[in-house]
Motif scaffolding. Structure first.
Motif, PDB file in Angstrom:
ATOM      1  N   ALA A  94      -4.830-118.611  87.316  1.00 29.85           N
ATOM      2  CA  ALA A  94      -3.443-118.129  87.220  1.00 29.85           C
ATOM      3  C   ALA A  94      -2.781-118.031  88.594  1.00 29.85           C
ATOM      4  O   ALA A  94      -1.678-117.504  88.711  1.00 29.85           O
ATOM      5  CB  ALA A  94      -3.435-116.767  86.535  1.00 29.85           C
ATOM      6  N   LYS A  95      -3.464-118.518  89.611  1.00 28.56           N
ATOM      7  CA  LYS A  95      -2.978-118.425  90.999  1.00 28.56           C
ATOM      8  C   LYS A  95      -2.613-116.982  91.367  1.00 28.56           C
ATOM      9  O   LYS A  95      -1.646-116.722  92.090  1.00 28.56           O
ATOM     10  CB  LYS A  95      -1.772-119.343  91.234  1.00 28.56           C
ATOM     11  CG  LYS A  95      -2.068-120.803  90.948  1.00 28.56           C
ATOM     12  CD  LYS A  95      -1.130-121.713  91.682  1.00 28.56           C
ATOM     13  CE  LYS A  95      -1.337-123.174  91.357  1.00 28.56           C
ATOM     14  NZ  LYS A  95      -2.709-123.638  91.360  1.00 28.56           N
ATOM     15  N   ALA A  96      -3.397-116.063  90.833  1.00 34.29           N
ATOM     16  CA  ALA A  96      -3.135-114.643  91.114  1.00 34.29           C
ATOM     17  C   ALA A  96      -3.750-114.213  92.439  1.00 34.29           C
ATOM     18  O   ALA A  96      -3.348-113.210  93.013  1.00 34.29           O
ATOM     19  CB  ALA A  96      -3.671-113.776  89.980  1.00 34.29           C
ATOM     20  N   LYS A  97      -4.739-114.955  92.914  1.00 33.78           N
ATOM     21  CA  LYS A  97      -5.332-114.637  94.216  1.00 33.78           C
ATOM     22  C   LYS A  97      -4.676-115.535  95.259  1.00 33.78           C
ATOM     23  O   LYS A  97      -4.623-116.760  95.082  1.00 33.78           O
ATOM     24  CB  LYS A  97      -6.845-114.920  94.194  1.00 33.78           C
ATOM     25  CG  LYS A  97      -7.627-113.951  93.323  1.00 33.78           C
ATOM     26  CD  LYS A  97      -8.028-112.727  94.109  1.00 33.78           C
ATOM     27  CE  LYS A  97      -8.860-111.775  93.271  1.00 33.78           C
ATOM     28  NZ  LYS A  97      -8.092-111.006  92.293  1.00 33.78           N
ATOM     29  N   GLN A  98      -4.189-114.929  96.314  1.00 32.62           N
ATOM     30  CA  GLN A  98      -3.482-115.693  97.340  1.00 32.62           C
ATOM     31  C   GLN A  98      -3.908-115.248  98.731  1.00 32.62           C
ATOM     32  O   GLN A  98      -4.154-114.057  98.953  1.00 32.62           O
ATOM     33  CB  GLN A  98      -1.972-115.470  97.210  1.00 32.62           C
ATOM     34  CG  GLN A  98      -1.346-116.143  95.994  1.00 32.62           C
ATOM     35  CD  GLN A  98      -1.435-117.660  96.040  1.00 32.62           C
ATOM     36  OE1 GLN A  98      -1.258-118.267  97.094  1.00 32.62           O
ATOM     37  NE2 GLN A  98      -1.735-118.272  94.902  1.00 32.62           N
ATOM     38  N   PRO A  99      -3.973-116.199  99.677  1.00 31.34           N
ATOM     39  CA  PRO A  99      -4.223-115.791 101.059  1.00 31.34           C
ATOM     40  C   PRO A  99      -2.969-115.116 101.613  1.00 31.34           C
ATOM     41  O   PRO A  99      -1.855-115.445 101.191  1.00 31.34           O
ATOM     42  CB  PRO A  99      -4.473-117.106 101.795  1.00 31.34           C
ATOM     43  CG  PRO A  99      -4.361-118.192 100.803  1.00 31.34           C
ATOM     44  CD  PRO A  99      -3.848-117.648  99.523  1.00 31.34           C
TER      45      PRO A  99
END
Ligand code: SF4
Ligand code: SF4
Ligand code: SF4
Length: 587
Positions: A56-61
Motif C-alpha cells: 500500500a506504499k504506507a512505509k516511506q523513507p
C-alpha cells in the motif's frame, strides 16, 4: 523523536493492516498501534525491507529533498557523494552527463563514494596484516552495523573499527575541499540516513536516486540530453576498483590485492536473515588466521538497495558494475590518506522476559490452550505462536493479527448466525457440494428414507446439494452470473419456498436462504376464499348500494376484489425471478 524524524515512517491512512511488513521485518521492529503498523526506531535497523514489501506504499523513507534544496539555496558549497550503484540506476548514462545534471541542480561538485571505499579497503588490509588470527566484520553497510550493535552485541567488538566508505569519503572531501563544505549522499540506501543523523559534522543529508530523479524532473533537467563541459568531472580523482563495492563480494575483491591481506580468509554474506544465521554463534577464538566477513543487508549488495528503481541484483546489473570497475596497478598498493578510524559501541536491544504463566494467558487470548493449538503458521508475522504472545505482551502485536484465531472466531460467529436463523440455509461450492448448512436445512430436506443410506443427517458437509433440492439451477446461475438471485414460490414436492441465493465468493461459493412459505400461502388462500365468499354473499346488497351511491361504491367493490386477488395472488408471479441486483437471465 517524532514519526517523521526517523529515516522511515508509516503513512497511517495508507496502511491496510496486512502485516506484510511485520512478517518480513528481520528484527520485528514494527508494532501495531491505532490500526496501523508503526516502526519502533529503537528496534529498527533501517534495512528498508518494510518499504520494499508494503503493497500500500504506507512505509516511506523520510523525505530530505526539501532540506537539500534549502542547503543549496543557503549559498553553501554543497558536494554530492555519489554511490557507485548509480551506474546500475542510470544505465548507459555517461558520468559527465550525470555530473552536469547534478551541478545544474546547484551542487558545487560531485565525488564518488567509491573513492572512500578504496580508502576503507586499504585500511582493512592493514588491519588484517596486523592480526595473526581473529575476526573482522565489515562496516560498509550501516544497516548491518546497526543490526550487529543491537541484536548481536557479542559480535560488536569484531566490527571493523573503521568508518563506512561514505563517511570516509566525506572526511576525504572535507580534508581536501575545506571543513565548511556540506556533503549530500545520493544512492540506493535508506540506512545512510542513519549515518547522516549520527554524523552531521561529516554528512549533511542522504537522498535516494528517486529523490534525485524527482528533483531533475521538477527542475526540467533531462540527464540524457544535457550538455557537458570540461568541468563535469568527479572531484578529486576518478575511483577505480572501489566501484565494485555495490555488488556482493566486490569489497573483498578490492582487499585481496593487498599483500598484507594475503594471510586472511575472506567471505561474504548478504541479507539480514543470512547474516543472522551465519554470525550468530560464530566463535572468533577458533580461527587460526584472520577472517574478514563482508556483510551487506541487501541480498546481492547495494545494487539491490531499497531505493533502486529496479531492486533485483541480476547478472546484467552486476555485469554493469564490474565493467565500470577498473582494477589498475594501483589496486592493492594504495597509501592510507585519511584517519577514518571509528569505534562502535553496543546498543543491545534487551528483550523483556515473560513468565510461562503470562505467555499462557496471552496464548489463551488467541485461542491457544495447549501445544496442539499452537500452529506456528507465521501468518501473524512471528515465527511461533509463543513469540507472537511475547510480542502481544510487549505491546507490539494485537490479537487480531492471529489469522487462525480470527478464522476460528469468524467460523464460530457464522455458525451461531446459521443456528439462530429460523429458515433453512445452505452454503455450497462451485461444484454444488455443501460446505455449511443449518439444522433447519437438514430438518427440511433430509429424509431417512431418501438419504439415510448415503448421508448422515448430522453431517451433510461435502454432500451433493442436488441430492436434496431440485432448484439448484438458481445456485448455478448465481455462481455463473456473480449475482444474487431471488425467486418466490418455488414449488418443491408439495411445498412452496421463497429462495434467495447470494454470492459469497465470486464463482466459488454461494449461499441460499430457503424459506418455506407453504403455510403462509395456504393462509392467504383461505383469507382470499373468505373474502370472495363475503363478496358473493353481499354482492346483491353491494349492487343495491352501488345503485344508490353510484360510482363510488362500484369502485369500492373493485377495491375489494383487488384485495381478494392480492391475497390469492402470487401464482401469476411464481415463475418470475426477481433479481436483487440486475439479474436478467436464469441459465
Ligand atoms: S505492509 Fe505494513 S505498512 Fe504496509 S499496509 Fe501492510 S501492515 Fe500497513
Ligand atoms: S526498516 Fe527494516 S528493521 Fe526497520 S522496521 Fe522496516 S523492515 Fe524492520
Ligand atoms: S546493502 Fe547497501 S543499500 Fe543495502 S542497506 Fe546496506 S549499504 Fe544500504
Amino acid at each position: 523523536m517524532s514519526d517523521r524524524e526517523y529515516p522511515l515512517y508509516t503513512i497511517k491512512n495508507n496502511c491496510v493492516d496486512c502485516y506484510k511488513c511485520v512478517r518480513r521485518c528481520p528484527v520485528k521492529a514494527i508494532k501495531i498501534e491505532d490500526g496501523s503498523a508503526q516502526i519502533v526506531p529503537d528496534l529498527c535497523i533501517a534495512c528498508g525491507t518494510c518499504y520494499r514489501v508494503c503493497p500500500a506504499k504506507a512505509k516511506q523513507p523520510r523525505n530530505d529533498l526539501t532540506r537539500a534544496k534549502h542547503l543549496i539555496e543557503s549559498g553553501k558549497d554543497v558536494y554530492v557523494s555519489l554511490a557507485p550503484s548509480w551506474i546500475a540506476e542510470f544505465d548507459g548514462l555517461p558520468a559527465e552527463k550525470m555530473i552536469a545534471s547534478l551541478r545544474r541542480l546547484g551542487f558545487r561538485g560531485v565525488g564518488e563514494t567509491a573513492a572512500g571505499a578504496e580508502e576503507v579497503s586499504a585500511h582493512i588490509a592493514c588491519l588484517l596484516g596486523e592480526k595473526e588470527s581473529g575476526l573482522l566484520i565489515s562496516t560498509a553497510c550501516p544497516a548491518v552495523v546497526e543490526y550487529v550493535r543491537k541484536y548481536l552485541p557479542e559480535m560488536t567488538p569484531h566490527l571493523t573499527p573503521l568508518s563506512s566508505p561514505l563517511l570516509a569519503h566525506c572526511r576525504m572531501l572535507k580534508d581536501k575541499l575545506g571543513k565548511d563544505i556540506e556533503v549530500v549522499f545520493v544512492g540506493p540506501c535508506i540506512a545512510k540516513k542513519l549515518e547522516a543523523d549520527a554524523h552531521p559534522e561529516l554528512l549533511s543529508l542522504s537522498l535516494s536516486f528517486g529523490d534525485i530523479r524527482q528533483w531533475f524532473r521538477e527542475a526540467g533537467i533531462f540527464p540524457e540530453e544535457i550538455r557537458t563541459s570540461v568541468y563535469d568531472k568527479f572531484v578529486m580523482t576518478k575511483a577505480e576498483e572501489g566501484t565494485a563495492y555495490p555488488i556482493e563480494g566486490g569489497m573483498i575483491e578490492t582487499v585481496k590485492p593487498y599483500t598484507a591481506a594475503r594471510n586472511a580468509y575472506m567471505m561474504q554474506v548478504s541479507g539480514i536473515q543470512n547474516i543472522k544465521r551465519e554470525l550468530a554463534g560464530l566463535k572468533a577464538e577458533n580461527f587460526d588466521r584472520p577472517v574478514f566477513i563482508e556483510c551487506l543487508a541487501c541480498h546481492g549488495g547495494c545494487v539491490a538497495g531499497p531505493c533502486m528503481s529496479n531492486r533485483s541484483a541480476g547478472f546484467d546489473k552486476r555485469l554493469n558494475i564490474l565493467k565500470n570497475s577498473n582494477f589498475s596497478d594501483r589496486a592493492g598498493k594504495r597509501e592510507l590518506q585519511a584517519d577514518i578510524s571509528l569505534q562502535y559501541g553496543e546498543k543491545a536491544v534487551k528483550d523483556k522476559e515473560f513468565g510461562e504463566a503470562e505467555i499462557k494467558r496471552a496464548l489463551a487470548v488467541i485461542g491457544k490452550y495447549g501445544v496442539e493449538d499452537e500452529l506456528n503458521c507465521g501468518g501473524c508475522g512471528y515465527d511461533t505462536c509463543r513469540n507472537f504472545a511475547r510480542a502481544m505482551l510487549s505491546g507490539k502485536a494485537e490479537p487480531e493479527m492471529c489469522v487462525s484465531n480470527m478464522k476460528q472466531q469468524a467460523q464460530r460467529k457464522a455458525n451461531a448466525l446459521l443456528r439462530c436463523i429460523p429458515s433453512p440455509i445452505v452454503i455450497a461450492d462451485s461444484r454444488l457440494n455443501i460446505i455449511e448448512y443449518n439444522d433447519k436445512f437438514a430438518e427440511t430436506f433430509w429424509s431417512e428414507a431418501e438419504h439415510g443410506e448415503i448421508y448422515e443427517r448430522n453431517d451433510l458437509r461435502g454432500a451433493d446439494l442436488r441430492d436434496f433440492i431440485d432448484f439448484t439451477n438458481l445456485f448455478s446461475a448465481s455462481l455463473d452470473l456473480e449475482q444474487d438471485i431471488r425467486r418466490e414460490h418455488v414449488r418443491f414436492g408439495d411445498r412452496l419456498f421463497d429462495v434467495v441465493v447470494f454470492n459469497i465468493d465470486k464463482k466459488q461459493i454461494v449461499g441460499g436462504i430457503i424459506q418455506d412459505v407453504t403455510k403462509m400461502e395456504m393462509k392467504k388462500e383461505r383469507i382470499a376464499e373468505k373474502a370472495k365468499d363475503v363478496i358473493r354473499k353481499n354482492l346483491a346488497t353491494v349492487q343495491q348500494i352501488a345503485c344508490t351511491l353510484g360510482e363510488h361504491m362500484a369502485e369500492t367493490e373493485i377495491l375489494l376484489r383487488s384485495i381478494a386477488e392480492d391475497y390469492a395472488g402470487g401464482e401469476s408471479e411464481s415463475s418470475v425471478e426477481k433479481p436483487i441486483k440486475s439479474y436478467e437471465d436464469d441459465k
